[in-house]
Design an enzyme around this catalytic site. Structure first.
Site, PDB file in Angstrom:
ATOM      1  N   GLU A   1      -6.464 -10.665  -1.083  1.00 21.11           N
ATOM      2  CA  GLU A   1      -7.219 -10.473   0.178  1.00 21.11           C
ATOM      3  C   GLU A   1      -8.705 -10.444  -0.160  1.00 21.11           C
ATOM      4  OE1 GLU A   1      -5.676  -7.192   2.512  1.00 21.11           O
ATOM      5  OE2 GLU A   1      -3.603  -7.740   2.080  1.00 21.11           O
TER       6      GLU A   1
ATOM      7  N   GLU B   1       0.804  -1.240   0.000  1.00 17.86           N
ATOM      8  CA  GLU B   1       0.000   0.000   0.000  1.00 17.86           C
ATOM      9  C   GLU B   1       0.834   1.286   0.000  1.00 17.86           C
ATOM     10  OE1 GLU B   1      -2.732  -0.533   3.285  1.00 17.86           O
ATOM     11  OE2 GLU B   1      -3.410  -2.462   2.522  1.00 17.86           O
TER      12      GLU B   1
HETATM   13  O1  G3I Z   1      -4.931  -7.651  19.228  1.00 18.91           O
HETATM   14  C1  G3I Z   1      -5.663  -6.524  19.724  1.00 18.91           C
HETATM   15  C2  G3I Z   1      -6.403  -6.892  20.984  1.00 18.91           C
HETATM   16  O2  G3I Z   1      -5.473  -7.193  21.982  1.00 18.91           O
HETATM   17  C3  G3I Z   1      -7.305  -5.721  21.394  1.00 18.91           C
HETATM   18  O3  G3I Z   1      -8.072  -6.101  22.489  1.00 18.91           O
HETATM   19  C4  G3I Z   1      -8.229  -5.311  20.255  1.00 18.91           C
HETATM   20  C5  G3I Z   1      -9.060  -4.086  20.586  1.00 18.91           C
HETATM   21  O4  G3I Z   1      -9.511  -3.432  19.449  1.00 18.91           O
HETATM   22  O5  G3I Z   1      -7.441  -5.002  19.126  1.00 18.91           O
HETATM   23  C6  G3I Z   1      -6.664  -6.088  18.668  1.00 18.91           C
HETATM   24  O6  G3I Z   1      -5.947  -5.688  17.547  1.00 18.91           O
HETATM   25  C7  G3I Z   1      -6.679  -5.538  16.337  1.00 18.91           C
HETATM   26  C8  G3I Z   1      -6.072  -6.502  15.304  1.00 18.91           C
HETATM   27  O7  G3I Z   1      -6.699  -6.304  14.062  1.00 18.91           O
HETATM   28  C9  G3I Z   1      -6.234  -7.980  15.703  1.00 18.91           C
HETATM   29  O8  G3I Z   1      -7.599  -8.302  15.768  1.00 18.91           O
HETATM   30  C10 G3I Z   1      -6.546  -4.117  15.854  1.00 18.91           C
HETATM   31  O9  G3I Z   1      -7.243  -3.248  16.743  1.00 18.91           O
HETATM   32  C11 G3I Z   1      -7.122  -3.982  14.455  1.00 18.91           C
HETATM   33  O10 G3I Z   1      -6.828  -2.690  13.950  1.00 18.91           O
HETATM   34  C12 G3I Z   1      -6.484  -5.003  13.539  1.00 18.91           C
HETATM   35  O11 G3I Z   1      -7.106  -4.896  12.274  1.00 18.91           O
HETATM   36  C13 G3I Z   1      -6.413  -5.526  11.207  1.00 18.91           C
HETATM   37  C14 G3I Z   1      -6.102  -4.487  10.140  1.00 18.91           C
HETATM   38  O12 G3I Z   1      -5.485  -5.117   9.029  1.00 18.91           O
HETATM   39  C15 G3I Z   1      -5.172  -3.403  10.664  1.00 18.91           C
HETATM   40  O13 G3I Z   1      -4.840  -2.533   9.650  1.00 18.91           O
HETATM   41  C16 G3I Z   1      -7.316  -6.602  10.624  1.00 18.91           C
HETATM   42  O14 G3I Z   1      -7.487  -7.657  11.578  1.00 18.91           O
HETATM   43  C17 G3I Z   1      -6.693  -7.160   9.342  1.00 18.91           C
HETATM   44  O15 G3I Z   1      -7.628  -8.003   8.708  1.00 18.91           O
HETATM   45  C18 G3I Z   1      -6.359  -6.012   8.399  1.00 18.91           C
HETATM   46  O16 G3I Z   1      -5.743  -6.553   7.250  1.00 18.91           O
HETATM   47  C19 G3I Z   1      -5.385  -5.586   6.243  1.00 18.91           C
HETATM   48  C20 G3I Z   1      -4.155  -6.158   5.527  1.00 18.91           C
HETATM   49  O17 G3I Z   1      -3.146  -6.430   6.437  1.00 18.91           O
HETATM   50  C21 G3I Z   1      -3.660  -5.168   4.459  1.00 18.91           C
HETATM   51  N1  G3I Z   1      -4.731  -4.829   3.537  1.00 18.91           N
HETATM   52  C22 G3I Z   1      -5.976  -4.345   4.156  1.00 18.91           C
HETATM   53  C23 G3I Z   1      -6.473  -5.362   5.182  1.00 18.91           C
HETATM   54  C24 G3I Z   1      -7.810  -4.958   5.751  1.00 18.91           C
HETATM   55  O18 G3I Z   1      -7.707  -3.776   6.475  1.00 18.91           O
END
Ligand code: G3I
Length: 352
Positions: free
Chosen positions: A259, A154
């Site tokens: 994805e 990205e």
């Molecule tokens: O692990 C913590 C947890 O401890 C906490 O309690 C909780 C509270 O919100 O957050 C958890 O972390 C989250 C993490 O996912 C694991 O679930 C983050 O807040 C959350 O922001 C994170 O989101 C991920 C996102 O990337 C971040 O940018 C998504 O799961 C993941 O599917 C997403 O994947 C991205 C690709 O890497 C790149 N392309 C876009 C795609 C979708 O956004």
């Protein structure tokens, strides 16, 4: 209509009135597409740790490739300047090895899920050194074990301008070249990819192709372009996706749909809290069937299709763009049951 009249009509039309014997369906995704492209799933941190048996069973049955949804990102691997934590990545790589799956390294250089200590660097030489140390220690550690790395993720805006990340700001566009050079140096057999979303937008498409051509002109290894398939029931159109697959493949690189998930929700509404209406489920099955027909048509250019999650309950789309939505973007439901869209994909896999 009486039976004798039906026979008469069939006879005069020259068609057999016998019901066609149903074709046996393939039932395993990666087998159904074995001669076309890899089938991958993104697995979350609980699944990587072996904690969700039903989800793991789906992955083992249907996938021949895996991507870690979050565990391989910089924030998790090097949370502090002097501290690397490889526990989750070790587990992920071991899972891939045990089940003979192609493991995808997601991702080396990305502005998001980047630890604050990297975000806060403002000195160019220091940032280059930090990026170099990260790639060398990390990709070097897993050399020979990762099938392919999303080296840069990205880096462009939708209009094709560079995204204003800490890497672009303090190193300039050369950060992309350096990341690819170094990843190749420390893991010479790994495939190396550029990965992004909104890859059907013409501005971004042209910029990515120009960036690839620049690497190629400088003899820097890059093997593939990942089109993240965070799409909806209607957007982008099949024509836009097809045009983009062809354009990216014209660089000579492999194209991957990295994805894939299809949001069924209107952007600012959450109407299906109690279940997906049959009409929408049909639309979703149709959308997946149309997409896979297109992927089959271009399977000479596409090397992998990866779903962004195993089942609807784990999808990031339940929390995007606002928390607490009930989305249904994947092939298995919240109880790990196969959905109609899985069957529609298996059905089209039989087409030439
Ligand atoms: O692990 C913590 C947890 O401890 C906490 O309690 C909780 C509270 O919100 O957050 C958890 O972390 C989250 C993490 O996912 C694991 O679930 C983050 O807040 C959350 O922001 C994170 O989101 C991920 C996102 O990337 C971040 O940018 C998504 O799961 C993941 O599917 C997403 O994947 C991205 C690709 O890497 C790149 N392309 C876009 C795609 C979708 O956004």
């Amino acid at each position: 209509m009486r039976f004798s009249a039906l026979i008469l009509i069939c006879f005069s039309l020259g068609v057999s009135c016998k019901r066609e014997a149903p074709q046996p369906h393939p039932s395993i995704l990666h087998e159904a597409f074995a001669d076309r492209f890899l089938i991958g799933f993104a697995i979350n941190n609980q699944q990587v740790r072996g904690n969700e048996a039903d989800a793991i069973a789906i992955v083992k049955k249907h996938a021949n490739s895996i991507t870690a949804e979050n565990d391989m990102k910089w924030q998790n691997v090097q949370p502090a300047v002097d501290f690397f934590n490889f526990t989750a990545v070790d587990a992920f790589v071991a899972f891939g090895e045990e089940h003979k799956m192609k493991t995808i390294g997601h991702t080396l250089v990305w502005h998001s899920q980047l630890p604050n200590w990297v975000h806060n660097i403002t000195d160019s030489a220091e940032l280059v050194a930090v990026m170099e140390q990260f790639i060398t220690s990390y990709a070097g550690r897993y050399a020979g074990k990762i099938h392919g790395w999303d080296v840069v993720n990205e880096a462009f805006n939708n209009d094709g301008s560079y995204r204003d990340t800490v890497f672009y700001k303090y190193i300039g566009p050369r950060f992309i070249e350096r990341a690819f050079e170094l990843a190749h140096e420390v893991d010479p057999n790994a495939e190396l990819y550029y990965n992004d979303y909104n890859m059907t937008f013409p501005g971004k498409r042209n910029a990515v192709i120009a960036m690839v051509q620049n690497l190629q002109a400088k003899n820097i290894r890059i093997d593939g372009i990942g089109m993240q398939g965070h799409w909806t029931l209607t957007h982008p159109s099949l024509e836009e996706i097809e045009e983009s697959i062809i354009a990216y493949a014209s660089t000579g690189l492999q194209v991957m749909i990295t994805e894939l998930d299809i949001s069924v929700l209107p952007r600012n509404e959450n109407p299906y809290r109690n279940g997906l209406p049959e009409s929408v489920s049909n639309q979703l099955a149709q959308r997946y069937a149309d997409l896979f027909r297109l992927f089959i048509k271009h399977s000479d250019k596409i090397s992998r299709v990866t779903f962004w999650g195993v089942h609807d309950g784990q999808s990031w789309l339940n929390d995007h763009p606002t928390l607490g939505r009930t989305n249904y973007p994947l092939l298995f439901d919240r109880n790990y049951n196969p959905k109609q869209c899985l069957y529609s994909i298996l059905e089209v896999s039989q087409y030439k």
